[in-house]
Design a protein around this motif. Structure first.
Motif, short mmCIF file in Angstrom:
data_model
loop_
_atom_site.label_atom_id
_atom_site.label_comp_id
_atom_site.label_asym_id
_atom_site.label_seq_id
_atom_site.Cartn_x
_atom_site.Cartn_y
_atom_site.Cartn_z
N GLN A 21 0.80 -1.21 0.00
CA GLN A 21 0.00 0.00 0.00
C GLN A 21 0.84 1.27 0.00
OE1 GLN A 21 -2.88 -2.40 2.86
NE2 GLN A 21 -3.51 -0.27 2.81
N ASP A 22 2.13 1.17 0.26
CA ASP A 22 2.99 2.35 0.25
C ASP A 22 4.03 2.30 -0.87
OD1 ASP A 22 1.82 3.54 2.50
OD2 ASP A 22 2.99 2.27 3.85
N TYR A 178 -4.99 1.69 -3.18
CA TYR A 178 -3.67 1.37 -3.74
C TYR A 178 -3.87 0.47 -4.95
CZ TYR A 178 -3.64 -3.40 -1.67
OH TYR A 178 -3.91 -4.70 -1.34
#
Length: 541
Positions: A21-22, A178
């Motif tokens: 997600q990052d 995401y």
């Protein structure tokens, strides 16, 4: 009304923010959308084969209510191979006998598994949340053994974009959106499949003009563990048909046929449901309503189950009426068919076109299920007065004459289809029993120690009976296991000889990883085996 206990007890994969997600979109070999029975069975099978898989589910555990409850012998055999079968059978209510009534008269009864020598019963009744839980429990065991399986709860897929050699997914979570990428995407996200809708794919078929009320009730009762079905039941206000099944935990499933032109909100009021249940069980019966719902029969499927790098399985690909227990059972068979093929393609051991055979074979299975479900529904809900007269005449004859009983259709119960004449079939060069012909699933049978299905399946297997097999450990990098049996010493019940040889003195079977017969011979050389493995893996002769 729903049973919230299921969600509380079985919140199996709570949301956790993941590394993806990052980061920029990361590529995964297989992403499965949907954490129901089909998605979890597929993930477990792939993970145990060493193929990395990510499951995306918009919940954090199993769904509400019991939903599917009847799990068939073939499904239990698949789950047993995956490690979850024993827990299901231990928890489930086993049954082989069904009874059919017309009014207050018993028409006849049937036994779905009259012969001995099978590990699994014909059916168990088990609430779907338990079925899903046992698959997830086994996934946790597999993960601890190093299987590359990841389950992501509260990851809702909001966009699907095919990109030639992969698929881009847009995903929403409690921490925001995401993206990730999948070499292969498998949609197991149910009859209303958002994946199918996002890709604009059709879902064609027939919707039947009738409604059925499900009522799961908790009660102590001494009814036998059987399937009871009534045509024109004698208890008042119960509709045109009714069905009674026992489930674990003193839960009983009751279905009432309501007709087409109904007020759904009115029918779902507890007092109206109780009036129907009271009429069936008798005034003063003590019970609690656990879960209720109204459903409509639908028999539909997609034209094909493979669309480039996106594959569809279970209810997202096909839908049938609940009578006959063909929904979840056929979906688990989809997963069983797809897992070994996708695994071989990803590992470079089989060509991409092997996945076309997944669609071919499971469309064949879906068509068989839809045909049987449509016939059952037409028998349950006659569309004309003449059809009803014919139906009732069949029921009257069936009470006295066995020849009429096969014509009674209260929902032909789920059996695995045979892939007769399809592209992965090798030669059938053994004059053996038709039950285990090429394309069929292997029949179980007792051995001196265990059962036959314990030792075949998961990989290609050469089963040699009363003859020496060719020495062959692999074909083109594909593992080939060999099992040699002698009916004089390894077949205490005679079931191996009866089910696999018939009048033949010996035989050799090539069995696919999903326990379907790929080829069989009286005698076979190593070249024969290699050729049949080539056919079964989409390489041709």
């Amino acid at each position: 009304m729903v049973d919230v206990r299921y969600d509380i007890a079985f919140k199996l994969y709570p949301y956790q923010k993941g590394a993806d997600q990052d980061l920029a979109p990361r590529r995964h070999p297989v992403v499965i959308v949907g954490g129901g029975p089909v998605g979890m069975a597929l993930a477990l099978d792939l993970g145990r084969k060493g193929t990395p898989v990510v499951v995306l589910d918009d919940h954090e555990g199993v769904g509400q209510g019991s939903r599917a409850i009847c799990f068939a012998k073939r499904t239990l055999e698949i789950c047993d191979r995956l490690g979850a079968g024993k827990a299901m059978i231990d928890k489930g209510v086993q049954w082989n006998v069904g009874k059919v009534f017309h009014g207050d008269e018993r028409v006849f009864e049937f036994n779905l598994q009259p012969e001995d020598g099978h590990r699994a019963p014909a059916f168990i009744n088990l609430q779907q949340p338990y079925f899903e839980k046992y698959l997830v429990d086994e996934i946790r065991v597999a993960q601890s053994d190093g299987a590359p399986i990841e389950i992501r709860g509260r990851n809702a897929v909001t966009g699907v974009t095919p990109q030639g050699d992969h698929v881009v997914l847009d995903i929403n979570t409690p921490d925001g959106p995401y993206q990730l990428e999948a070499d292969w995407l498998v949609a197991c996200d149910g009859a209303r499949s958002p994946t199918r809708e996002m890709l604009g794919l059709s879902f064609e078929g027939r919707v039947f003009e009738d409604n059925f009320l499900i009522a799961d009730v908790k009660m102590k009762a001494d009814f036998p563990t059987e399937r009871w079905f009534w045509f024109e039941p004698p208890f008042k206000d119960s509709g045109a048909s009714a069905l009674l099944h026992k489930q674990p935990d003193d839960i009983w499933r009751i279905d009432f046929q309501l007709g087409w032109d109904i007020d759904r909100a009115k029918e779902l009021k507890p007092e109206n449901i109780r009036a129907r249940v009271d009429a069936m069980l008798g005034e003063g019966a003590e019970y609690e309503l656990e879960w209720t719902s109204i459903y409509t029969f639908q028999c539909r499927r997609m034209e094909k189950f493979r669309h480039g790098r996106v594959l569809f399985a279970g209810d997202s690909a096909h839908q049938v009426s609940p009578f006959g227990a063909r929904g979840a059972n056929s979906g688990v068979q989809d997963a069983d068919n797809l897992a070994w093929k996708l695994d071989l393609v990803i590992k470079g051991l089989a060509p991409d076109r092997l996945l076309d055979s997944y669609s071919q074979e499971r469309v064949h299975g879906a068509d068989e299920n839809i045909l049987n479900s449509t016939r059952a529904t037409d028998f349950l809900t006659p569309k004309t007065e003449m059809s009803k007269i014919f139906r009732n005449a069949v029921l009257s004859l069936a009470h006295r004459h066995p020849f009429a009983r096969p014509l009674v259709n209260s929902g032909r119960l789920s059996v695995p289809c045979v892939y007769d004449g399809l592209s992965l079939n090798g030669p059938d060069a053994l004059n053996g029993p038709a039950t285990n012909r090429v394309g069929a699933t292997c029949s179980d049978a007792p051995l001196r120690d265990g059962f036959l299905l314990d030792v075949v399946g998961g990989v290609f297997t050469v089963l040699a009976i009363n003859t020496d097999p060719p020495a062959l450990a692999e074909v083109g990098g594909i593992t080939v296991n060999t099992v040699t049996l002698n009916t004089q010493t390894d077949d205490p019940s005679g079931a191996i000889a009866a089910r696999y040889l018939g009048d033949a003195p010996c035989g050799i079977y090539l069995i696919r990883p999903d326990q379907h017969v790929a080829a069989r011979w009286a005698h076979a050389s190593a070249a024969d085996i290699r050729s049949a493995v080539g056919i079964a893996t989409g390489k041709g002769q």
